[in-house]
Write an enzyme that holds these catalytic residues in place. Structure first.
Site, short mmCIF file in Angstrom:
data_model
loop_
_atom_site.label_atom_id
_atom_site.label_comp_id
_atom_site.label_asym_id
_atom_site.label_seq_id
_atom_site.Cartn_x
_atom_site.Cartn_y
_atom_site.Cartn_z
N ASP A 85 -13.63 5.51 21.73
CA ASP A 85 -12.94 4.36 20.68
C ASP A 85 -11.73 4.02 21.30
O ASP A 85 -10.86 5.09 21.71
CB ASP A 85 -12.76 5.51 19.46
CG ASP A 85 -12.13 4.52 18.40
OD1 ASP A 85 -12.52 3.34 18.29
OD2 ASP A 85 -11.76 5.17 17.47
N GLU A 136 -12.06 -5.71 21.48
CA GLU A 136 -11.30 -6.20 20.48
C GLU A 136 -10.42 -7.51 20.56
O GLU A 136 -9.97 -7.52 21.72
CB GLU A 136 -10.29 -5.02 19.99
CG GLU A 136 -9.64 -5.24 18.79
CD GLU A 136 -8.88 -4.08 18.34
OE1 GLU A 136 -7.62 -4.21 18.03
OE2 GLU A 136 -9.26 -3.03 18.38
N GLY A 209 -10.70 0.91 11.00
CA GLY A 209 -9.94 1.18 9.91
C GLY A 209 -10.78 1.33 8.57
O GLY A 209 -10.49 1.08 7.60
#
Length: 293
Positions: A85, A136, A209
């Protein structure tokens, strides 16, 4: 099925209108709790290590082997991906070498062209070994092990360019943040998410999140194309609350608890570990991935 790349089961989630959970681990007990929950719910799962958590656990090789060995010793039958991650470039390459089955390269803090260039390099190296890749665009707000993002909406053109590097799923900023959400948080920008998914038809989007976002917003995001939801803070809070309660009870009943040898860490931490499992199972229900293994 056990240890696998995440590409197929994340894409299956996207194609069929549910999401799989990416749950961060911090140690042996955490990993056991996630695996028990996934097996109980018959749900595919990604067990994730942040850079900091992997360092805490003794390094990427130790973390990878811990997860893989527990999958075997616990007789886990559901698909499990071992996922990095928010990894820097060098960390992504190391995880590819030590046997992770899924990688997130996070270059969102870099200039766009450099982010794209490095993502493409990671894809080439990972795909050569059958490893899935997440990347991302549009920084996620908050902080994740030293990567600080102010939070923004992922530019559509940047998202399209990132997908063209060959990644398997995309983390995109849509108003989400890491850590607890402030009381004045305005919620997910679902209109922007819809624009993203219209520009990237059928492509899996990752919601970072995920802890603290109202369930109805998560489920609305899943309907719009989110296929993986990351959860970390929620499990940490559940563990902390249950462990604190046990510690308070211990203090109030010290003689009795000592007699029962509840100072044994396996017993002292048991309520906290059960709380993690319950939290993971509840998230799997919300994401709709129960029975999808």
């Amino acid at each position: 099925m056990a240890i696998v790349s995440a590409e197929k089961f994340v894409q299956a989630a996207r194609d069929n209108g549910y999401a799989v959970g990416g749950f961060n681990t911090n140690n042996l007990e955490w990993t056991q709790a996630i695996l028990r929950a996934a097996e109980a719910k018959k749900a595919p799962v990604l067990i994730q290590t942040s850079m900091g958590a992997a360092k805490y656990m003794g390094g990427y090789k130790v973390a990878r082997n811990l997860i893989a060995n527990l999958v075997e010793s616990m007789g886990i039958t559901v698909p499990v991906a071992i996922h990095l991650d928010h990894g820097h470039y060098e960390d992504a390459l190391e995880c590819i070498e030590v046997g992770y089955t899924s990688i997130m390269f996070d270059g969102s803090h870099l200039p766009v062209e450099e982010n794209l260039k490095l993502a493409k390099e990671v894809v080439e190296k990972a795909h050569a070994k059958g490893i899935s890749v997440e990347a991302e665009v549009g920084t996620i707000g908050g902080e994740e092990d030293g990567i600080i993002g102010k939070g923004e909406l992922a530019p559509i053109e940047d998202a399209k360019a990132m997908v063209e590097t060959g990644i398997d799923f995309l983390a995109a900023g849509i108003g989400n943040i890491h850590g607890p959400y402030p009381v004045n948080w305005e919620g997910l920008d679902l209109d922007h998410l819809q624009k993203l998914t219209e520009a990237l038809p059928g492509f899996p989007i990752v919601l970072h999140g995920g802890s603290g976002i109202p369930d109805e917003q998560i489920q609305a995001a899943i309907k719009l194309g989110v296929a993986k939801v990351n959860v970390n803070t929620e499990c940490q809070i559940a563990f902390a609350n249950a462990t604190r309660k046990f510690a308070r009870d211990y203090e109030a009943n010290e003689a009795e608890y000592d007699k029962k040898k509840l100072f044994d860490p396996r017993k002292f931490l048991a309520d906290g570990v059960k709380a993690i499992q319950a939290s993971v199972e509840e998230r799997i229900d919300v994401f709709g991935s129960e029975g999808k293994a």
